[in-house]
Design an enzyme around this catalytic site. Structure first.
Site, PDB file in Angstrom:
ATOM      1  N   ASP B 188     -60.374  19.174 -16.089  1.00 34.57           N
ATOM      2  CA  ASP B 188     -59.637  17.963 -16.463  1.00 34.57           C
ATOM      3  C   ASP B 188     -59.047  18.100 -17.879  1.00 34.57           C
ATOM      4  O   ASP B 188     -58.450  19.128 -18.182  1.00 34.57           O
ATOM      5  CB  ASP B 188     -60.555  16.734 -16.334  1.00 34.57           C
ATOM      6  CG  ASP B 188     -59.773  15.438 -16.349  1.00 34.57           C
ATOM      7  OD1 ASP B 188     -59.205  15.061 -15.314  1.00 34.57           O
ATOM      8  OD2 ASP B 188     -59.695  14.813 -17.426  1.00 34.57           O
ATOM      9  N   TYR B 322     -54.325  10.299 -23.634  1.00 35.18           N
ATOM     10  CA  TYR B 322     -53.258  10.555 -22.652  1.00 35.18           C
ATOM     11  C   TYR B 322     -51.887  10.300 -23.264  1.00 35.18           C
ATOM     12  O   TYR B 322     -50.909  10.959 -22.936  1.00 35.18           O
ATOM     13  CB  TYR B 322     -53.447   9.679 -21.401  1.00 35.18           C
ATOM     14  CG  TYR B 322     -54.415  10.268 -20.408  1.00 35.18           C
ATOM     15  CD1 TYR B 322     -55.757  10.389 -20.710  1.00 35.18           C
ATOM     16  CD2 TYR B 322     -53.976  10.721 -19.167  1.00 35.18           C
ATOM     17  CE1 TYR B 322     -56.649  10.937 -19.815  1.00 35.18           C
ATOM     18  CE2 TYR B 322     -54.851  11.279 -18.254  1.00 35.18           C
ATOM     19  CZ  TYR B 322     -56.191  11.382 -18.582  1.00 35.18           C
ATOM     20  OH  TYR B 322     -57.058  11.927 -17.684  1.00 35.18           O
ATOM     21  N   HIS B 381     -63.474  17.288  -8.254  1.00 28.59           N
ATOM     22  CA  HIS B 381     -62.870  17.239  -9.591  1.00 28.59           C
ATOM     23  C   HIS B 381     -63.926  17.316 -10.695  1.00 28.59           C
ATOM     24  O   HIS B 381     -63.720  17.961 -11.712  1.00 28.59           O
ATOM     25  CB  HIS B 381     -62.053  15.949  -9.725  1.00 28.59           C
ATOM     26  CG  HIS B 381     -61.350  15.844 -11.038  1.00 28.59           C
ATOM     27  ND1 HIS B 381     -60.220  16.559 -11.334  1.00 28.59           N
ATOM     28  CD2 HIS B 381     -61.642  15.127 -12.148  1.00 28.59           C
ATOM     29  CE1 HIS B 381     -59.834  16.285 -12.571  1.00 28.59           C
ATOM     30  NE2 HIS B 381     -60.675  15.415 -13.076  1.00 28.59           N
TER      31      HIS B 381
END
Lengths: 403, 409
Positions: B188, B322, B381
């Protein structure tokens, strides 16, 4: 007390009655807000700024008075009628003028019927507002399904298409055989759908967020390509505005894919307020018209004020409709500003603060029966709320030829 | 009373760290969860409208009734934790040295919506391999930092903390710990940071291992779509961009706006963190609704991570990473220049439940220097979190060849 009209379908009078406990709980939650740290930029590029919302929250928890708004709503004739399985709340004000033209006005997101309160008097009682009796409208202002005091759909399918059909049914139920419809934001989507559905009795629509983008331009926009060649200066400007708009609609994309995940707008008043404030207009995100209203405490000629912004947010809070309202984005799978193929008469008003300035050339192509086109010099995305006088005059002239 | 010491001397110091949560904070959290105001139920029977009401209500119930609210504190305090200031931000990290002399130093980076909590179960297998089916030659000295703005690391108060800056900070951290020859791992956001460390070719970094091919976000359109596997990965990426990308875009553009809800409402935070990818969502949902956790994604472990975000109040600051990475990515794409290649050996493991399960051809296209590639048959994930044993075996295998080189040089 309920009344049943001849059709056998019930239209019940409605009265807003919020408990003291609900208002106290709201104030308590606002006061107990746990805040994030300040954004790391000096502008709005990371979202609603901490100082802005803290100032608003302080006022909301201490001085703001919902009861004033409630009294304003209860001074208007409100009703609920079940349509297509769902309770629809609406305001219905008949003009005293005999030949008034029936008009259904549809609000948008992040709005509600609160957006339209200032236009009711001038539309229904024009002679008291500098216009003539022949300008009068009978006004119907429904709350969209999942919004305000309307019911919350428990199943899928309540997009603008279904709302369009529900509004036609509502007008029929009210005994109107010949009427017009108006909308901005989601309301514009709904009136476009009504235009496509062309129900018996619908004479024309007026939109202040026209969907006029030609197919080749829309395709280029969605692909992130440069504009097609041959656009006029006006069309090129519209293209640039749409490019900017599409960069400011992540909130819409989120609600279109994950509305349920926004639990915070049900549980946190400040979370809700930030989410509702962060809608853009041509001059900013949050909308410049809304940001400037947060500093306006009084209004000489209907300019948007802080109390009106909070009336709208508080209505969402008290009805716990943050998420049910968001689901409308999920329901709609169609295009945004693309021409939809409406062939009934259409009136268009272009406000400078709207997402894009629809050029006359596009409007004529998108709406072949264009009965009115006007570019205003002020007002924006929340036109009825920001510039009620201008908005009303647009609605009057827009529909004049139909009387 | 705090005593101000000479900044330059103090700043680079490594200080032991101990989590201490005031009881009022715990009580306040419990009170907020108990008084949650819920929305109406979603209108569908799957996750297509977001986190489902039943799953979240069950999580909230578990959180305040069955879960030990001090568990996070106890788990972290059982480990050697430290903080040190790097580039103006206080960095929190766990540092577990193996008892095996020749252990290979490894810095491993968590992602979003994770934290160091994701990686805790790998500490045993990686630092103490002989107790976990490995040999002394499999041992690592393990460094697990909290990303800036996450967990107990500081929240950057200035701009510029994108993955590139974090990568430089990690190199400095390893330098400060005295490691002159080390490897790095990540999934990630951690994969983005680790990839960037590779491209920066930090001195001492001799290899990386990744379990997410982040480059797909930038060059996905250019990767081959010939084989069945390639087409499946391309479709999975397209689906992600179509309907699974909302959280990413919202945080990349309006992190502050969503921060108000995630800082004020524990349930809002939980929903925001749960709504990541389809595979992990259903695994987590099953753990709560049906009491059937998959692998190590247990109810306690999930709630540990959410509780850590809540108690540190990092919903907005983590989202902001982000915004930073989104800007950096946009600038990189606009420059039209390919990033520098990774000069050190790259290992990659594809876990089947990953958002896009990268085929070998894609990984080779992004990392010409690929020296280890494997596809395993379970995990998603959150590979380290869900399958810590399998994940640790992959990390061992990926870096095995680097140990030999180390010894012969």
């Amino acid at each position: 007390m309920s009344t049943t009209v001849e059709t056998g379908i019930e239209i019940r009078p409605f009265h807003v009655d919020i408990s003291d406990e609900a208002l106290e709980a709201l104030r308590r939650r606002i006061a107990a807000t746990q805040w994030p740290e300040k954004e790391t930029v000096a502008d709005q590029s990371q979202g609603v700024q901490l100082a802005t919302i803290q100032k608003l929250a302080r006022y909301w928890a201490t001085e703001y008075d919902w009861r004033t708004c409630e009294a304003k709503l209860n001074a208007l004739p409100q009703f609920i009628s079940e349509i297509d399985g769902l309770d629809i709340h609406f305001i219905h004000v008949r003009s005293r003028h005999e030949d008034a033209l029936p008009l259904i006005v549809n609000h948008g997101w992040p709005g509600s019927i609160i957006e339209q309160l200032k236009i009711i008097d001038p539309l229904t009682d024009p002679t008291a507002h500098g216009a003539s009796a022949s300008d009068a409208f009978d006004v119907v202002i429904p709350s969209m399904p999942g919004y305000g005091f309307s019911g919350k759909p428990a199943g899928t399918g309540w997009g603008p298409e279904r709302m369009g059909r529900a509004w036609a049914e509502l007008m029929k139920r009210l005994g109107y055989t010949s009427y017009v419809a108006q909308g901005g934001d989601w309301g514009a989507f709904v009136v476009d759908q009504m235009g496509l559905q062309a129900p018996a009795g619908l004479l024309a629509i007026h939109t202040n967020m026209p969907a006029t983008v030609p197919p080749d331009v829309d395709k280029a926009l969605l692909a992130g390509d440069p504009p097609p060649s041959g656009l006029s200066a006006e069309e090129g400007r519209a293209y640039e505005q749409l490019v900017r708009t599409f960069k400011q609609v992540e909130y819409a994309r989120f609600m279109a894919s994950r509305p349920q995940t926004l639990y915070g707008i049900a549980d946190s008043p400040v979370g809700l307020a930030a989410w509702l404030l962060d809608h853009n207009d041509a001059d900013g995100q949050p909308a410049a018209a809304v940001t400037s209203a947060l500093d306006r405490t009084t209004s000489a000629r209907g300019e948007l004020t802080r109390d009106e912004i909070l009336d709208n947010i508080t209505l969402y809070w008290l009805t716990n409709t943050g998420i049910s309202a968001s689901r409308l984005y999920w329901e709609y799978k169609g295009g945004f500003f693309n021409a939809k193929g409406v062939s009934i008469p259409v009136a268009v008003s272009v406000f400078p603060g709207e997402q894009y300035q629809a050029p006359r050339s596009w409007a004529e192509e998108a709406y072949p029966k264009l009965i009115h086109y006007n570019e205003l010099d002020k007002g924006g995305h929340f036109a009825a709320w920001e510039e009620p006088e201008l908005f009303v005059s647009e609605v009057r002239t827009g529909f004049q030829s139909l009387r | 009373m705090a005593v101000k010491t000479e900044k330059s001397a103090d700043a680079t110091a490594i200080r032991p760290f101990h989590v201490e949560i005031p009881e009022e904070r715990i009580d306040d959290m419990r009170r907020r969860i108990e008084t949650t105001r819920w929305p109406s139920k979603e209108l569908v029977n799957d996750r297509s409208q977001g986190v489902q009401l039943e799953a979240l209500q069950e999580l909230a119930r578990y959180w305040v009734t069955d879960y030990n609210l001090e568990r996070v504190e106890h788990r972290l305090n059982a480990l050697p934790q430290f903080t040190t200031e790097i580039d103006g931000v206080e960095i929190h990290f766990i540092h577990v040295r193996s008892e095996h002399e020749d252990a290979l130093p490894l810095i491993m980076t968590h992602g979003w919506p994770g934290s160091v909590i994701e990686l805790l179960e790998t500490i045993g297998p990686l630092t103490d391999p002989t107790a976990h089916g490995g040999t002394p030659e499999d041992a690592f000295h393990l460094v697990l930092p909290s990303l800036p703005g996450y967990g107990f690391s500081g929240e950057p108060a200035e701009l510029g903390w994108d993955a590139g800056r974090t990568a430089r900070a990690w190199a400095e951290l390893m330098h400060r710990l005295g490691y002159t020859r080390y490897v790095a791992q990540g999934g990630d956001v951690g994969a983005l940071v680790t990839d960037t460390m590779g491209r920066q070719a930090a001195e001492g970094l001799v290899g990386i291992h990744l379990n997410l091919l982040t480059a797909v976000l930038a060059v996905g359109d250019q990767l081959p779509k010939e084989s069945e596997q390639e087409r499946a990965a391309a479709e999975a990426f397209a689906t992600f961009r179509e309907s699974g990308f909302g959280y990413f875009l919202e945080m990349a553009t309006r992190p502050q706006t969503i921060g108000y809800a995630t800082l004020d409402s524990p349930v809002a935070l939980a929903a925001w963190l749960l709504d990541h990818d389809t595979d992990s969502y259903y695994k987590i949902s099953r753990a709560f609704v049906d009491g059937e956790p998959v692998g190590n994604l247990t109810r306690d472990n999930i709630v540990d991570n959410i509780t850590l975000y809540w108690l540190t109040g990092t919903g907005a600051s983590a989202a902001r990473s982000y915004w930073e990475d989104g800007r950096a990515l946009a600038a990189a794409l606009a420059s039209g220049q390919a990033p520098p290649a990774v000069p050190v050996p790259v290992g990659f493991t594809t876990f089947p439940g990953e958002i896009w399960a990268a085929p070998r051809s894609w990984v080779e296209a992004v990392y010409p220097n690929l020296t280890y590639f494997n596809e395993v048959d379970s995990g998603g994930h959150f590979a380290a979190w869900e399958e810590p044993e399998l994940f640790s075996e992959e990390v061992r295998a990926a870096f095995r060849s680097l140990r030999d080189e180390g010894r012969s040089s």
